[in-house]
Structures are given as C-alpha cells and as structure tokens.
Design an enzyme around this catalytic site. Structure first.
Site, PDB file in Angstrom:
ATOM      1  N   HIS A  67      34.273  15.693  30.500  1.00  0.00           N
ATOM      2  CA  HIS A  67      35.814  15.807  30.213  1.00  0.00           C
ATOM      3  C   HIS A  67      36.104  17.367  29.778  1.00  0.00           C
ATOM      4  CE1 HIS A  67      39.616  14.696  27.938  1.00  0.00           C
ATOM      5  NE2 HIS A  67      40.027  15.101  29.070  1.00  0.00           N
ATOM      6  N   ASP A 127      37.149  33.209  45.639  1.00  0.00           N
ATOM      7  CA  ASP A 127      37.309  34.006  46.953  1.00  0.00           C
ATOM      8  C   ASP A 127      35.906  35.042  46.999  1.00  0.00           C
ATOM      9  OD1 ASP A 127      37.591  36.502  45.587  1.00  0.00           O
ATOM     10  OD2 ASP A 127      39.688  36.216  45.580  1.00  0.00           O
ATOM     11  N   TYR A 155      43.453  36.769  44.926  1.00  0.00           N
ATOM     12  CA  TYR A 155      43.657  36.110  44.091  1.00  0.00           C
ATOM     13  C   TYR A 155      43.532  34.540  44.235  1.00  0.00           C
ATOM     14  CZ  TYR A 155      45.482  40.068  41.423  1.00  0.00           C
ATOM     15  OH  TYR A 155      45.586  41.319  41.031  1.00  0.00           O
ATOM     16  N   ALA A 156      42.626  34.328  45.424  1.00  0.00           N
ATOM     17  CA  ALA A 156      42.201  33.087  45.919  1.00  0.00           C
ATOM     18  C   ALA A 156      41.210  32.463  44.794  1.00  0.00           C
ATOM     19  CB  ALA A 156      41.893  32.731  47.130  1.00  0.00           C
ATOM     20  N   ASN A 157      41.641  32.100  43.543  1.00  0.00           N
ATOM     21  CA  ASN A 157      40.559  31.523  42.441  1.00  0.00           C
ATOM     22  C   ASN A 157      41.218  30.667  41.789  1.00  0.00           C
ATOM     23  OD1 ASN A 157      38.761  34.117  43.092  1.00  0.00           O
ATOM     24  ND2 ASN A 157      40.452  35.109  42.286  1.00  0.00           N
TER      25      ASN A 157
END
Length: 146
Positions: A20, A28, A135-137
C-alpha cells in the site's frame, strides 16, 4: 506458463512486491532514470511500446489508489493527458467492479516536473517505455483490494 495479461517477468515481480502506497513510475524513453533505480527497460524502438500500452498493462495487475503527473503535461502534451484521464476512468470502473468498492476513485495529483523527478526516485521500480512525446510520465501508487 503464467496465466494472465502481464508476461514481462521483472514488471510482474515489481508489481507483486508492491504494498500500500508504494509507487511504480512509468516513463518515456528520455526520462532521466537514476542509476540506483530498479529499472525495467521495455523500450524497443521509438514508440514501442507506447506509454499508454505500458500504463494499460500495469493497471491490469496493480490496484491503483492515486497517481502523480507533471503539471506540464496539461499544456505541453494535452492529447496524452486526456488519454491518461480516460484510461484511468476505465480503470476506476473496473477496480470498483472487481473488488466491490462502489464509488472507488483514483486520486489525481500534479506537481512541477522537477518535483516529479524527485518523487520518482522513491518509486519501487521505474518502467521505461518507448514513448517519445514530452511529459509521458506517471507514478502509480498502490492501493489495497480489501
């Protein structure tokens, strides 16, 4: 042979080891992954696998409680931002149904990219996609199914 959708052994093991609030960073191809990070490199060629393909596969195995995005994605890569939100809405519905959690929602948080990179250092594992858009994170934080 493993029965299920996720066949990549290191990624499957990383998700299985999460507790948890642990984070899983999906990034990217150009993301600066620190040398000490648990790195799962799926990148093959530009765009393969795509960020969304990796996100989809991870969300089929991980119960997602919240996510973190760089705030820059909203203006610099709005199409991907919208696709992420749409994908996560489907994940919410599936998780609510599969685990009898009516009204379950995934908390979405934004932070400046520099702060995002600092938070990413605490992720349990970093998964590199072949994505070549800015910004593909995302950091997915594990919830509990009970």
């Amino acid at each position: 042979m493993k029965k299920g959708t996720l066949l990549n052994a290191p990624l499957s093991a990383a998700i299985a080891s999460m507790g948890h609030t642990d984070g899983l960073l999906i990034c990217d191809a150009g993301y600066p992954i620190p040398p000490e990070a648990a790195r799962i490199d799926l990148a093959l060629t530009q765009g393969v696998p795509s960020f969304l393909q990796v996100l989809d596969a991870a969300c089929k195995e991980l119960f997602v409680e919240r996510i973190l995005l760089a705030e820059e994605i909203e203006t610099v890569n709005p199409a991907l931002h919208q696709q992420i939100l749409t994908s996560l809405k489907a994940v919410e519905v599936q998780q609510a149904r599969d685990y009898a959690k009516p009204g379950h929602s995934i908390t979405i948080e934004y932070t400046p990219h520099e702060t995002f990179k600092q938070e990413g250092k605490r992720a349990k594992a970093t998964v590199r996609s072949g994505e070549c858009t800015p910004y593909a994170n995302i950091i997915l934080y594990a919830g509990v199914t009970f």
